[in-house]
Design a protein around this motif. Sequence first.
Motif, PDB file in Angstrom:
ATOM      1  N   ALA A  83      -7.155  -3.913   6.126  1.00 53.60           N
ATOM      2  CA  ALA A  83      -8.523  -3.390   6.117  1.00 53.60           C
ATOM      3  C   ALA A  83      -8.603  -2.128   6.956  1.00 53.60           C
ATOM      4  O   ALA A  83      -8.021  -2.044   8.045  1.00 53.60           O
ATOM      5  N   GLY A  84      -9.296  -1.145   6.452  1.00 56.67           N
ATOM      6  CA  GLY A  84      -9.425   0.121   7.159  1.00 56.67           C
ATOM      7  C   GLY A  84      -8.475   1.179   6.667  1.00 56.67           C
ATOM      8  O   GLY A  84      -8.566   2.344   7.050  1.00 56.67           O
ATOM      9  N   GLY A  85      -7.517   0.782   5.824  1.00 57.92           N
ATOM     10  CA  GLY A  85      -6.614   1.748   5.223  1.00 57.92           C
ATOM     11  C   GLY A  85      -5.554   2.297   6.142  1.00 57.92           C
ATOM     12  O   GLY A  85      -4.868   3.268   5.805  1.00 57.92           O
ATOM     13  N   SER A 129       4.974   3.120   7.734  1.00 53.96           N
ATOM     14  CA  SER A 129       4.625   3.352   6.327  1.00 53.96           C
ATOM     15  C   SER A 129       3.428   2.513   5.901  1.00 53.96           C
ATOM     16  O   SER A 129       3.118   1.494   6.523  1.00 53.96           O
ATOM     17  N   PRO A 130       2.761   2.900   4.810  1.00 57.77           N
ATOM     18  CA  PRO A 130       1.704   2.058   4.247  1.00 57.77           C
ATOM     19  C   PRO A 130       2.262   0.707   3.804  1.00 57.77           C
ATOM     20  O   PRO A 130       3.475   0.544   3.618  1.00 57.77           O
ATOM     21  N   ALA A 131       1.354  -0.239   3.596  1.00 57.69           N
ATOM     22  CA  ALA A 131       1.764  -1.607   3.266  1.00 57.69           C
ATOM     23  C   ALA A 131       2.646  -1.678   2.036  1.00 57.69           C
ATOM     24  O   ALA A 131       3.640  -2.420   2.011  1.00 57.69           O
ATOM     25  N   GLU A 132       2.302  -0.914   0.989  1.00 57.61           N
ATOM     26  CA  GLU A 132       3.059  -1.022  -0.260  1.00 57.61           C
ATOM     27  C   GLU A 132       4.495  -0.547  -0.126  1.00 57.61           C
ATOM     28  O   GLU A 132       5.331  -0.826  -0.983  1.00 57.61           O
ATOM     29  N   HIS A 133       4.805   0.151   0.954  1.00 60.07           N
ATOM     30  CA  HIS A 133       6.176   0.596   1.196  1.00 60.07           C
ATOM     31  C   HIS A 133       6.824  -0.182   2.344  1.00 60.07           C
ATOM     32  O   HIS A 133       7.783   0.287   2.956  1.00 60.07           O
ATOM     33  N   SER A 134       6.292  -1.359   2.621  1.00 58.95           N
ATOM     34  CA  SER A 134       6.799  -2.175   3.732  1.00 58.95           C
ATOM     35  C   SER A 134       6.912  -3.632   3.315  1.00 58.95           C
ATOM     36  O   SER A 134       6.565  -4.534   4.079  1.00 58.95           O
TER      37      SER A 134
END
Length: 360
Positions: A70-72, A54-59
């Motif tokens: 960085a880099g998304g 998952s993306p960072a905000e969901h981890s």
Amino acid sequence: MTQHVDVVVVGGGQAGLAAGYHLRREGLDFVILDAGTAPGGSWQHMWDSLHLFSPAEHSSLPGRLMPAQAGGTSPDAGHVVDYLADYEKRYDLPVQRGTRVEAICRDGDRLLVEADTGTWRPRVVISATGTWSRPLLPAVPGRGVFTGRQLHTVNYRSPAAFAGQHVIVVGGGNSGAQIAADLALDGKVKVTWVTQRPPRFLPDDIDGRALFDVATARRRALDAGRSDTGRSDTGGVASLGDIVVVPPVRAARDADLLKASPMFVRVDRDGVVWVDGTRAEADAVIWCTGFRPALSHLAPLQLRSTRGHIATEGTLAVDEPRLHLLGYGDWTGPASATLIGVGRPAREAAREIAALCARN
């Protein structure tokens, strides 16, 4: 000298840190004992190409969003290690590193925690040691006679160590699929992926966010008294599949590099043999065959049933009200072995512990 605290947390990985965050909010006196010498728990030992589902905000752990990498891209293991180190520092969590807990015993109205650096006498213990230190190797006939290299998931780092070799990867879960894909995409390694049953890939749009939502729905269903049927709305993702299709897995699958062979029946000196007598020589076998909870420190409490399981209600050990188990998987809270999922059972455990300490 024995030290007295309200709570000893055993393990300083993501579950131990989440516990520390909520214990601090409850105003309890606690210490986190961690056998590792650096922050990051098991994340510091993962293979090089690993990324979160998952993306960072969901981890994220409670109280602190994981910053985007960085880099998304979805965060890699190194980014998670940096996040956990920052989290520990930000909340000034009292982690004592290089401290291995050897045994936990009953000592009157308290528990006695015996470590290689001293002893503690807390009111309550939270065991948050995870599973990474206890890899499971299957009892496959002949495994001991194989002359090639044998590794478990915990030992794998990158394809570079296997250039020009034939590697057999065993395991139909996420680790097996990801490591097989990592090797196959490298182009310098011949890979045979072996699974107990045909691999079941989740739909391509399912990631860690959806898995957490499903786990939450399961928790609500169980709390409401509905049975755990295994359907996607109540019992997890069992009806959808086993393997999250992260980008490397998708790339290998779409390039027809991720075909699974059935499980072999035995290992010999030079490779593996299937039930029909077909054999394949191999230079290495990587066993992506799972883990067991690391609970040897709890052996003196004699809490395991004949099936080797410690009975729990939520995180609380049924037969020892001064012990909570956190982060070992669904049996200690749905999704509790994940970064985003461990926060809720950690909060509930801290609240129960605070209530117990207030009564005593």
